[in-house]
Every structure is written in C-alpha cells, then in structure tokens.
Design a protein around this motif. Structure first.
Motif, PDB file in Angstrom:
ATOM      1  N   ALA A 122       0.828  -1.200   0.000  1.00 21.92           N
ATOM      2  CA  ALA A 122       0.000   0.000   0.000  1.00 21.92           C
ATOM      3  C   ALA A 122       0.870   1.261   0.000  1.00 21.92           C
ATOM      4  CB  ALA A 122      -0.936  -0.003   1.208  1.00 21.92           C
ATOM      5  N   LEU A 123       1.979   1.225   0.730  1.00 20.24           N
ATOM      6  CA  LEU A 123       2.891   2.375   0.727  1.00 20.24           C
ATOM      7  C   LEU A 123       3.458   2.606  -0.671  1.00 20.24           C
ATOM      8  CD1 LEU A 123       4.850   1.836   4.065  1.00 20.24           C
ATOM      9  CD2 LEU A 123       3.259   3.697   3.549  1.00 20.24           C
ATOM     10  N   TYR A 124       3.821   1.531  -1.341  1.00 24.26           N
ATOM     11  CA  TYR A 124       4.326   1.653  -2.707  1.00 24.26           C
ATOM     12  C   TYR A 124       3.278   2.323  -3.599  1.00 24.26           C
ATOM     13  CZ  TYR A 124       5.579   0.447  -7.466  1.00 24.26           C
ATOM     14  OH  TYR A 124       5.849   0.524  -8.812  1.00 24.26           O
ATOM     15  N   GLN A 125       2.035   1.844  -3.523  1.00 23.47           N
ATOM     16  CA  GLN A 125       0.973   2.397  -4.369  1.00 23.47           C
ATOM     17  C   GLN A 125       0.735   3.878  -4.048  1.00 23.47           C
ATOM     18  OE1 GLN A 125      -0.441   0.876  -6.871  1.00 23.47           O
ATOM     19  NE2 GLN A 125       0.490  -1.127  -6.534  1.00 23.47           N
ATOM     20  N   HIS A 126       0.762   4.215  -2.771  1.00 21.43           N
ATOM     21  CA  HIS A 126       0.532   5.606  -2.347  1.00 21.43           C
ATOM     22  C   HIS A 126       1.609   6.524  -2.908  1.00 21.43           C
ATOM     23  CE1 HIS A 126      -0.202   9.065   0.270  1.00 21.43           C
ATOM     24  NE2 HIS A 126       1.039   8.985   0.708  1.00 21.43           N
ATOM     25  N   PHE A 127       2.860   6.191  -2.675  1.00 19.44           N
ATOM     26  CA  PHE A 127       3.944   7.073  -3.111  1.00 19.44           C
ATOM     27  C   PHE A 127       4.084   7.105  -4.629  1.00 19.44           C
ATOM     28  CE2 PHE A 127       5.499   6.544   1.325  1.00 19.44           C
ATOM     29  CZ  PHE A 127       5.546   7.899   1.650  1.00 19.44           C
ATOM     30  N   LYS A 128       3.806   5.984  -5.282  1.00 26.75           N
ATOM     31  CA  LYS A 128       3.877   5.981  -6.748  1.00 26.75           C
ATOM     32  C   LYS A 128       2.810   6.916  -7.329  1.00 26.75           C
ATOM     33  CE  LYS A 128       4.265   3.045 -10.830  1.00 26.75           C
ATOM     34  NZ  LYS A 128       3.476   3.958 -11.690  1.00 26.75           N
ATOM     35  N   ALA A 129       1.617   6.884  -6.771  1.00 28.23           N
ATOM     36  CA  ALA A 129       0.549   7.754  -7.251  1.00 28.23           C
ATOM     37  C   ALA A 129       0.905   9.228  -7.044  1.00 28.23           C
ATOM     38  CB  ALA A 129      -0.767   7.426  -6.540  1.00 28.23           C
ATOM     39  N   VAL A 130       1.511   9.536  -5.910  1.00 26.11           N
ATOM     40  CA  VAL A 130       1.921  10.917  -5.643  1.00 26.11           C
ATOM     41  C   VAL A 130       3.001  11.342  -6.635  1.00 26.11           C
ATOM     42  CG1 VAL A 130       3.004  12.476  -3.971  1.00 26.11           C
ATOM     43  CG2 VAL A 130       1.300  10.809  -3.203  1.00 26.11           C
ATOM     44  N   ALA A 131       4.014  10.505  -6.810  1.00 26.14           N
ATOM     45  CA  ALA A 131       5.111  10.841  -7.716  1.00 26.14           C
ATOM     46  C   ALA A 131       4.626  10.975  -9.155  1.00 26.14           C
ATOM     47  CB  ALA A 131       6.214   9.779  -7.622  1.00 26.14           C
ATOM     48  N   ASP A 132       3.710  10.096  -9.562  1.00 28.18           N
ATOM     49  CA  ASP A 132       3.194  10.133 -10.936  1.00 28.18           C
ATOM     50  C   ASP A 132       2.331  11.356 -11.209  1.00 28.18           C
ATOM     51  OD1 ASP A 132       4.485   7.780 -11.498  1.00 28.18           O
ATOM     52  OD2 ASP A 132       2.690   6.517 -11.398  1.00 28.18           O
ATOM     53  N   SER A 133       1.829  11.995 -10.158  1.00 23.98           N
ATOM     54  CA  SER A 133       0.907  13.121 -10.333  1.00 23.98           C
ATOM     55  C   SER A 133       1.618  14.440 -10.593  1.00 23.98           C
ATOM     56  CB  SER A 133       0.016  13.267  -9.088  1.00 23.98           C
ATOM     57  OG  SER A 133       0.753  13.779  -7.985  1.00 23.98           O
ATOM     58  N   VAL A 134       2.949  14.472 -10.405  1.00 21.47           N
ATOM     59  CA  VAL A 134       3.711  15.720 -10.553  1.00 21.47           C
ATOM     60  C   VAL A 134       5.043  15.447 -11.237  1.00 21.47           C
ATOM     61  CG1 VAL A 134       2.719  16.880  -8.529  1.00 21.47           C
ATOM     62  CG2 VAL A 134       4.733  15.404  -8.244  1.00 21.47           C
ATOM     63  N   ASP A 135       5.685  16.529 -11.693  1.00 23.02           N
ATOM     64  CA  ASP A 135       7.059  16.455 -12.181  1.00 23.02           C
ATOM     65  C   ASP A 135       8.037  16.877 -11.084  1.00 23.02           C
ATOM     66  OD1 ASP A 135       6.255  15.716 -14.779  1.00 23.02           O
ATOM     67  OD2 ASP A 135       5.847  17.818 -15.269  1.00 23.02           O
ATOM     68  N   LEU A 136       7.511  17.282  -9.956  1.00 21.01           N
ATOM     69  CA  LEU A 136       8.298  17.809  -8.849  1.00 21.01           C
ATOM     70  C   LEU A 136       9.174  16.730  -8.221  1.00 21.01           C
ATOM     71  CD1 LEU A 136       8.402  20.545  -7.192  1.00 21.01           C
ATOM     72  CD2 LEU A 136       6.755  19.466  -5.632  1.00 21.01           C
ATOM     73  N   PRO A 137      10.426  17.053  -7.863  1.00 19.05           N
ATOM     74  CA  PRO A 137      11.238  16.096  -7.102  1.00 19.05           C
ATOM     75  C   PRO A 137      10.570  15.764  -5.771  1.00 19.05           C
ATOM     76  CG  PRO A 137      12.622  17.842  -7.986  1.00 19.05           C
ATOM     77  CD  PRO A 137      11.205  18.257  -8.216  1.00 19.05           C
ATOM     78  N   ILE A 138      10.576  14.487  -5.421  1.00 19.29           N
ATOM     79  CA  ILE A 138       9.932  14.020  -4.199  1.00 19.29           C
ATOM     80  C   ILE A 138      10.988  13.449  -3.252  1.00 19.29           C
ATOM     81  CG2 ILE A 138       8.294  12.367  -3.209  1.00 19.29           C
ATOM     82  CD1 ILE A 138       6.914  14.501  -4.847  1.00 19.29           C
ATOM     83  N   ILE A 139      10.922  13.891  -1.995  1.00 19.66           N
ATOM     84  CA  ILE A 139      11.727  13.301  -0.926  1.00 19.66           C
ATOM     85  C   ILE A 139      10.749  12.622   0.030  1.00 19.66           C
ATOM     86  CG2 ILE A 139      13.309  13.739   0.990  1.00 19.66           C
ATOM     87  CD1 ILE A 139      14.174  16.306  -0.554  1.00 19.66           C
ATOM     88  N   ILE A 140      10.868  11.328   0.173  1.00 14.58           N
ATOM     89  CA  ILE A 140       9.992  10.586   1.085  1.00 14.58           C
ATOM     90  C   ILE A 140      10.493  10.798   2.517  1.00 14.58           C
ATOM     91  CG2 ILE A 140       9.264   8.272   1.773  1.00 14.58           C
ATOM     92  CD1 ILE A 140       9.209   7.516  -1.182  1.00 14.58           C
ATOM     93  N   TYR A 141       9.568  10.840   3.444  1.00  6.06           N
ATOM     94  CA  TYR A 141       9.888  11.093   4.855  1.00  6.06           C
ATOM     95  C   TYR A 141       9.484   9.875   5.674  1.00  6.06           C
ATOM     96  CZ  TYR A 141       9.610  13.719   9.344  1.00  6.06           C
ATOM     97  OH  TYR A 141       9.754  14.165  10.636  1.00  6.06           O
ATOM     98  N   ASN A 142      10.476   9.149   6.160  1.00 10.60           N
ATOM     99  CA  ASN A 142      10.246   7.922   6.917  1.00 10.60           C
ATOM    100  C   ASN A 142      10.524   8.178   8.396  1.00 10.60           C
ATOM    101  OD1 ASN A 142       9.674   5.169   7.311  1.00 10.60           O
ATOM    102  ND2 ASN A 142      11.830   4.588   7.121  1.00 10.60           N
ATOM    103  N   ILE A 143       9.480   8.164   9.214  1.00 10.14           N
ATOM    104  CA  ILE A 143       9.630   8.443  10.647  1.00 10.14           C
ATOM    105  C   ILE A 143       8.775   7.445  11.431  1.00 10.14           C
ATOM    106  CG2 ILE A 143       7.925  10.324  10.422  1.00 10.14           C
ATOM    107  CD1 ILE A 143       9.428  11.683  12.825  1.00 10.14           C
ATOM    108  N   PRO A 144       9.242   6.204  11.533  1.00  9.51           N
ATOM    109  CA  PRO A 144       8.415   5.149  12.133  1.00  9.51           C
ATOM    110  C   PRO A 144       7.998   5.413  13.569  1.00  9.51           C
ATOM    111  CG  PRO A 144      10.686   4.412  11.768  1.00  9.51           C
ATOM    112  CD  PRO A 144      10.526   5.693  11.045  1.00  9.51           C
ATOM    113  N   GLY A 145       8.763   6.224  14.310  1.00  8.84           N
ATOM    114  CA  GLY A 145       8.376   6.535  15.676  1.00  8.84           C
ATOM    115  C   GLY A 145       7.077   7.312  15.775  1.00  8.84           C
ATOM    116  N   ARG A 146       6.705   8.001  14.693  1.00  2.76           N
ATOM    117  CA  ARG A 146       5.462   8.779  14.686  1.00  2.76           C
ATOM    118  C   ARG A 146       4.393   8.184  13.773  1.00  2.76           C
ATOM    119  NH1 ARG A 146       5.444  15.122  15.922  1.00  2.76           N
ATOM    120  NH2 ARG A 146       7.000  15.162  17.556  1.00  2.76           N
ATOM    121  N   THR A 147       4.792   7.361  12.819  1.00  6.48           N
ATOM    122  CA  THR A 147       3.807   6.827  11.877  1.00  6.48           C
ATOM    123  C   THR A 147       3.381   5.401  12.202  1.00  6.48           C
ATOM    124  OG1 THR A 147       5.516   5.980  10.381  1.00  6.48           O
ATOM    125  CG2 THR A 147       4.762   8.256  10.026  1.00  6.48           C
TER     126      THR A 147
END
Length: 304
Positions: A122-147
């Motif tokens: 599901a994370l893959y699908q979420h981030f792929k959809a976000v990245a595919d929606s823009v030409d903007l560079p994307i930096i993913i934010y991984n913070i397992p202590g809060r997520t």
C-alpha cells in the motif's frame, strides 16, 4: 527545478522551520517571514515548512497552503524550498503536492502516512501515485516513531526504480543498519537525509546528502557549518561540531518536538511561546533546563 539540478542543490542543512502562532492561536505571518530571512542569512542550505516541526496536523488545509506560499515567496529563489505535503489522507497529499509544484516549490517532502499503518504494498501504491501526479522532485519522509510503520529499504528501492522523480528520503530512523541498506538498495547517488540529530554527522560519513534537523531552528549557522566543514574535507571540525551540538540536541528532544524548540525560540525572542493543542510547551522544569543549555550557544533574552 530539474531532477539533475535538484540532486546538486538539495544538499546540506534543510532547516525544518516551525509555524509561529500568536497568543490568539492565529499564524504569525510576520514572525514566519523573519524566521525564513534569518535562516537564509545564517547559511541554511534550504528550508522546509509544514513538516513535523511545523505542526502540519494542527493546521487547516488552507493554513498549510498559506505557510507554503509565504515560504516560497519570501525565499525568492535564494535557497530551495521543500514543503511538507504529506498527510494520512491520500487525496489531500495529492492536492498539496500538486499545489507545491504550482507554487514553485523546489521539491516536496512526503511523509509515510501516519495512524493507518499501511502495508509495504500500500505504501508503494501511495507514493507511486503521488510521484506520478507531478514532475516535482519528491523526498519521502520515513519516521516510524510517529507513523507506526517503517518504509522498508527494498520498498524504497522499488519506488526509486519506478519513479524517477523520487530522489531521496529523510530517515528519522534510529536503526542505522536500515539506513545503510537504503543506500545499498537504492544506490549511493540516492539523496539520504538524517532526521535524527545524533545521526546527522554519521549519515554524512556513509554518503548522506545532508539532514533535516529541528535543532537548525535554534542554531542554524552551526548546523549548516557542520555540513560545510564535511563538504570541505575538514573532518575534525565536523566532528567537533557534532559533539558540540549534542547537549542542545539532547535537551530539545526531552519532550515531543516542536515543544522544546518553540520554547527555545521564544527565549531567544524569535516567536511567541505557543503551540496548538493537543501539543503544548514543555514543563517549567524542562524549560529551565532548556534555558540553561541554550545559554551555552546563543543569547537568551528572556525565559518563557
């Protein structure tokens, strides 16, 4: 910003700026502009707003848009702007990321959705959809202590392969073995940023691109200098700054971020001491400790 240009410019100290509030809970836009100007003058290599330190979950959608707009307009291209556009809501994340591109942001910082605890698929699908929606560079934010979920290195590598505009990751992950595997699986040209203060220097040592450290709110010049020293080959100066900053890093995380950071900024006269509920300032005892440590680094104008 083209992807190749982003990979060159988005290095160093990306300062995650707080969202200042007035006593009546409204956003203090004047203070926000002044903070951004101070960061630019202090040598921060880039700025980020509406990330964890900017209390995005306490802001309305319209307020997040306004903070992003202020940051981009104030910076006027002098430093890159990387707004946090992630949310637990997929459609909201898409909307804010597209808006960041329209506003002229240089990249977007997109957090792993919190509370939902999605699977790796599901994370893959979420981030792929976000990245595919823009030409903007994307930096993913991984913070397992809060997520409450960790984006695994192999999932990240799959995203990097399938989405060319996913250029990096902010790892607020104390598992340093995991961080090493990120570069192993994603390639050493992948932009790795530390979101853990005591790992800012160690991540540089394994090939990291920089860090997004809340401590930069308080001493932006020294946090930026650590990266500069490393980039210039002055390893001893970088090591010295790493250890010099440890007491401040420690005290600023004795309570949930950004409570201690905002208390420190208020002591410095930069903002009014205010968070929105359910967040709050640290206890009076911790505020006193923050004040005592802070005096080692900068002028303290008054206690909170």
């Amino acid at each position: 910003m083209r992807l190749s240009e982003a990979k060159e410019k988005l290095r160093g100290s990306i300062a995650p700026i707080v969202t200042p509030f007035r006593e009546d809970d409204s956003i203090d836009e004047t203070a926000l502009v002044e903070l951004i100007e101070w960061h630019i003058a202090s040598g921060s290599h880039a700025i980020s707003v509406t990330g964890t330190t900017g209390e995005p979950s306490s802001l309305t959608l319209e307020e997040r848009e306004r903070v992003m707009e202020i940051a981009i307009k104030t910076s006027r291209g002098r430093v890159p702007v990387v707004p946090g556009t992630g949310s637990t809501n997929h459609q909201e994340t898409l909307y804010l990321t597209k808006l960041a591109q329209e506003m002229g942001a240089d990249a977007a910082l997109v957090i792993v959705p919190y509370y939902n605890r999605p699977s790796q698929h599901a994370l893959y699908q979420h981030f792929k959809a976000v990245a595919d929606s823009v030409d903007l560079p994307i930096i993913i934010y991984n913070i397992p202590g809060r997520t409450a979920v960790n984006l695994e290195a192999k999932t990240l590598a799959r995203l990097r392969e399938d989405c060319p505009n996913i250029i990096g990751v902010k790892e607020s992950n104390k598992d340093f073995e995991h961080v090493n595997r990120v570069l192993w699986y994603c390639g050493r040209d992948f932009l790795l940023y530390s979101g853990i203060e005591l790992l800012c220097y160690p991540m540089l040592a394994i090939g990291g691109a920089g860090y997004i450290s809340a401590t930069a709110n308080v001493v932006p010049d020294r946090v930026a200098e650590l990266y500069n020293a490393w980039a210039q080959g002055d390893v001893k100066r970088a090591q010295d700054l790493h250890f010099e900053l440890m007491p401040l890093n420690d005290v600023l995380f004795k309570d949930t971020n950004p409570g201690p950071v905002k208390a420190a900024l208020a002591m410095m006269g930069k903002i009014y001491p205010k968070l929105r509920l359910p967040m709050d300032l640290p206890s009076k005892e911790l505020q006193q400790e923050i004040c005592e440590v802070l005096r080692r680094y900068t002028e303290v104008k008054f206690p909170v």
